[in-house]
Design a protein around this motif. Structure first.
Motif, short mmCIF file in Angstrom:
data_model
loop_
_atom_site.label_atom_id
_atom_site.label_comp_id
_atom_site.label_asym_id
_atom_site.label_seq_id
_atom_site.Cartn_x
_atom_site.Cartn_y
_atom_site.Cartn_z
N THR A 218 0.50 -1.20 -0.28
CA THR A 218 0.24 -0.15 -0.13
C THR A 218 0.78 1.27 0.26
O THR A 218 2.33 1.30 -0.01
N LEU B 39 -4.73 -12.63 -2.67
CA LEU B 39 -6.07 -11.95 -1.52
C LEU B 39 -4.59 -10.77 -0.86
O LEU B 39 -4.77 -10.22 0.12
N ASN C 68 -2.21 -6.94 -0.87
CA ASN C 68 -2.50 -5.91 -0.61
C ASN C 68 -3.09 -4.89 -2.65
O ASN C 68 -3.74 -5.05 -3.05
N ARG D 100 -11.35 -5.83 3.72
CA ARG D 100 -10.85 -6.32 3.35
C ARG D 100 -9.64 -7.14 4.73
O ARG D 100 -9.21 -7.93 4.93
N LYS E 134 4.53 -7.88 9.02
CA LYS E 134 4.23 -7.45 7.71
C LYS E 134 3.27 -8.35 6.95
O LYS E 134 3.06 -8.55 5.99
N SER F 279 -0.55 -7.64 7.43
CA SER F 279 -0.29 -6.71 6.99
C SER F 279 -0.81 -6.41 5.63
O SER F 279 -0.71 -5.97 4.66
N ASP F 280 0.26 -7.42 5.37
CA ASP F 280 -0.18 -7.68 3.24
C ASP F 280 -1.84 -8.02 2.72
O ASP F 280 -1.69 -8.06 1.46
N ARG F 281 -1.94 -9.08 3.79
CA ARG F 281 -3.19 -9.38 3.52
C ARG F 281 -4.52 -7.96 3.54
O ARG F 281 -5.17 -7.18 3.61
N ARG F 282 -4.15 -7.27 5.33
CA ARG F 282 -5.57 -6.71 5.84
C ARG F 282 -5.08 -4.96 5.46
O ARG F 282 -5.96 -4.21 5.70
N GLY F 283 -3.53 -5.34 4.88
CA GLY F 283 -3.33 -3.77 4.92
C GLY F 283 -2.83 -3.24 5.82
O GLY F 283 -2.56 -3.89 7.21
N TRP F 284 -1.99 -1.82 5.91
CA TRP F 284 -0.74 -1.38 6.99
C TRP F 284 -1.85 0.02 7.94
O TRP F 284 -2.22 0.80 7.02
N GLY G 193 1.13 3.13 5.14
CA GLY G 193 1.84 1.85 3.77
C GLY G 193 3.42 1.99 3.40
O GLY G 193 3.55 3.30 3.64
#
Lengths: 530, 530
Positions: A39, A270, A272, B171, B226, B229-234, B237
């Protein structure tokens, strides 16, 4: 074209590595998770307030990092000029169409003969919604976007080591993996094996959630029937009239799914940078560069090969050669923002202090290769009902990406017939362009037998042979980043760097743009302070 | 507009049902799984070989079922005429644009004032890749398709009963549900709780698969870092330059995810009819009907209200009224293919035998409601980075679907501000159109506060008040299907029926088309035999 599509065995160490890593898919996934957080911290248009008092900035490189700096610095009142090696702007943000030609290191020239409207993007090809900076500039500059089909449940997962090499529909693998995972967890909960991790109240909710998500039947089993077929598809789909009743399909058992290794191919969409919504510019990625060009094209001098970057207390002097005439030229400015890839910059004379100089040499460039193939017709749509999306394989081509536009169009169409990194890409790049293409056709025909009959033409870009990058993107190790990253990004006298290599989002345009915005913000502070 | 958007409490029994079912989302999901199997048995173009010897067929209804029959029967040599109640072809495959008006039962007329290019589809709006028959006709007739954004990870899940009514990004819910499910199953495997279900060899593979899919960390935990966060977002970012290092976000705990109930909203995009690739016609769903119209428009008599269908040994006589002139008219043919919805057909005089007559009266019609809203700007894109896709909610609007085209365009845009079935739809339809729209704005503003400031206009179609259907689609119970389905589909003398109601794919155009193809195949066999 060889009968057996085997790579020359000249780099045994690399191939051993491939074997260990589990083929091209595993390698691709390893690459794409290596330091590529996805992101962006972009929060809205940059504000460079205050009077730049006519300070001048020389920008080296007219990729997206250079272009965005030119746009924003001129807006802020700077005198800007840009030197660009190629005879076009955009850098790696590049599209090949019929009529284009491309000469790589070693001298091989490829003429692209795609039909009008067909193209491939040898470099970046996707714009995830969470790459807020480039999305902002697409909006501002009027770049028309269309959905990029990252995930297609009807595309294939292919492995030479499973199902006798027969490609499997993505939906079968994912539905069966989800179904079995769901059923197994139900069993564990019902055995009270997770009492330490899940409360009794939550357990009941969890069972309902698992049944819903895994599409289990009323007995919480993932078995042949309506529930599982609603996910994986039917043997005979339902229809209308008297021959309409559907026939369920049979799920694979858990062992088959696990031993196929194809579960490795489920996670990508899945993450980002691959989640929907994800886009591509209508007509090719270079529409982004062209949009910037409409704004700042007047500032860019093309065909300019930088040979030396020298600074003193007063400013920066850059020597370059006009590649059309061979003339030796010079440009001067108060400041220099250099976006030249480190793989090239490390070969250019430059008087910066040791920290930046060492950082420039500390970053190896990843190998990357893309092959674009044009076929007589969209057989993947017409014969196999695959409209866009990506087939993944453990063959050296790694993936086949079907076009995300002009669905159902008649006539020739292009797909991305190979996109691979790492050892496979090094090996593959070492071949001649014609041989790369021939192998992409040969390998791809293991998945789509129509390839050989329908093939028209191809182009193959191995990034280590691209003269102006000599590599695909900056491949930071964690150790290198800890030691050199800040030194790379800090201002050295009157010189500062930007580009995807100066970011935590390597390989993505978002890294280049956010790096550039960060750099010019700091430059502006320096100018305002000075 | 009321302060408290509460439906009139006139139908307590229905509202009790809603409460039990867990809100509009649960209801929608229940509806969408009720007998709606979603792939298609279509195998390629229909073949009606042999000489029809000038036999004539009168088709009633110019929805997609009637139109496809007209196309194929004329090709096979039949004399075809079509009677259509509306002043346009397409039936429920219908698009409302600026300049259109629509009068519902009860007499309320809505004028659609959307800006040029904006529209809503009150009926079908999606074309899944596995609806092979309609995809075939789109290809054959040149209907241009674009991806429909079914799933958008950055759209919301909203519940009035969770997170204080604050919408959550899709997400976050999915990533955290997947992560926790994965971690829990790892725990169960490591405790040896599943030794009876998973072999030792598979267990090791399963752990690797779960780590990959759930994005667990190196200790197989789903925790801040990491991987998650790579899936749900940071939280922040990653970016470029010196302020670029990403800051991970904190996953919700399992209890929060489960008790939110939002896990209910994860499965939809996994099901056959919502998987990618899924499309919409460029410019509106009625482009399908218009494409058929280019082929067979000359066969269709519009503004023709059927009042009686009578057959004898020689043929079929249909009485109808010209709704423009009031004139009583008559049409005759050897055969009649009737695609009129059963909700209407059951009110028309018709001499068929008891089995078909009973079947016609056996199928209740589902309630459905859609509200299209036009706003001054695409605030969902500009303020919230939601480019297409669907937000789901337990409010009576059920869902908000953002446009899947013209991304980033400036100026007014339409979204689907309500799409609901069942009890909510009955209640909602009972209001005046203006009140339906006002409530959609009121409810929607709980999710998007910009609604009230940005609202321009709306249209609201409650299908039980649509004069020519009086309902949304045929809602078969399993019992009714067992008793009546075959009787509905069989040929009665010289009359046979087609439409989504005569299929196993209710509510989808694919049901109408495959039903029609099945019916005309059987009709043709009868004619050939006779």
């Amino acid at each position: 074209m060889t009968d057996k599509p085997v790579l020359p065995m000249t780099k045994r160490d690399l191939l051993t590595l491939i074997g260990k890593a589990g083929g091209a898919t595993a390698m691709y996934m390893a690459m794409s998770s290596l330091g590529q957080a996805q992101t962006s911290p972009f929060k809205g248009p940059i504000k460079l307030d205050g009077d730049a008092r006519g300070a001048s900035v020389l920008i080296l490189g007219a990729g997206v990092a250079g272009l965005v700096a030119a746009l924003e610095l001129r807006r802020a009142g700077y005198k800007v000029q840009v030197l660009e090696f190629n005879n076009r702007v955009g850098g790696r943000s590049w599209t090949l169409r019929g009529g284009d030609s491309f000469t790589e290191l070693g001298g091989a020239t490829q003429q692209c003969t795609f039909a009008p409207g067909n193209y491939i993007n040898p470099g970046p090809w996707r714009l995830p919604f969470n790459h807020y900076a480039i999305m902002h500039y697409c909006q501002e500059l009027g770049v028309q976007l269309e959905p990029f089909m990252q995930l297609n449940y009807n595309a294939y997962i292919h492995s030479t080591r499973a199902f006798g090499g027969k490609p499997q529909r993505y939906r079968h693998i994912q539905a069966d993996f989800y179904g079995h995972v769901s059923e197994l967890l139900v069993k564990a909960v019902n055995k009270n094996a997770l009492a330490d991790a899940v409360t009794k109240e939550d357990s009941e909710t969890l069972l309902a959630a698992l049944r819903n998500w895994g599409s289990l039947d009323k007995d919480y089993r993932y078995a042949t029937g309506k529930a599982s077929s609603d996910r994986r598809g039917w043997t005979k789909g339902p229809g209308g009239g008297l021959t309409a009743e559907p026939v369920p399909s049979d799920p694979m058992n858990l062992d088959t799914v696990l031993q196929s290794g194809m579960w490795r191919n489920i996670g990508t969409s899945l993450s980002n940078e691959h989640q929907t919504a994800i886009f591509q510019p209508v007509g090719g990625m270079d529409m982004v560069a062209r949009a910037f060009e409409r704004e700042v094209g007047d500032l860019v001098r093309l065909n300019s090969k930088v040979t030396s970057i020298q600074q003193d207390g007063q400013g920066v002097t850059v020597a370059y050669i006009d590649t059309k005439t061979g003339a030796q030229m010079q440009a001067k400015a108060d400041w220099c923002l250099c976006t030249i890839p480190l793989s090239i910059l490390s070969q250019i004379e430059m008087n910066v202090d040791a920290p930046m100089a060492n950082a420039i040499r500390a970053v190896p460039y990843e190998a990357g290769l893309k092959v674009g193939l044009e076929f007589k017709r969209r057989f993947w749509e017409q014969d196999e009902q695959i409209y866009g999306g990506i087939t993944t394989t453990d063959l050296p081509i790694s993936q086949i990406s079907y076009p995300s536009s002009n669905f159902m169009a008649k006539g020739p169409a292009t797909l991305l017939g190979a996109y691979t990194f790492g050892a496979f890409a090094y090996e593959y790049t070492s071949l001649s362009p014609a041989e790369r293409i021939a192998r992409a056709v040969e390998w791809g025909s293991q998945i789509h037998p129509q390839y050989k009959e329908e093939y028209l033409s191809g182009v193959a870009v191995g990034w280590h042979r691209v003269p102006w990058t000599q590599g695909c993107f900056g491949s930071w190790s964690e150790d290198a980043r800890a030691e050199h990253y800040k030194n790379l990004c800090q201002i050295d006298g009157r010189i500062l760097l930007a580009g995807e290599h100066a970011s935590f989002i390597p390989a993505w345009q978002e890294g280049g743009i956010t790096s550039s915005l960060d750099a010019i913000s700091r430059l502006h502070q320096r100018v305002m302070a000075g």
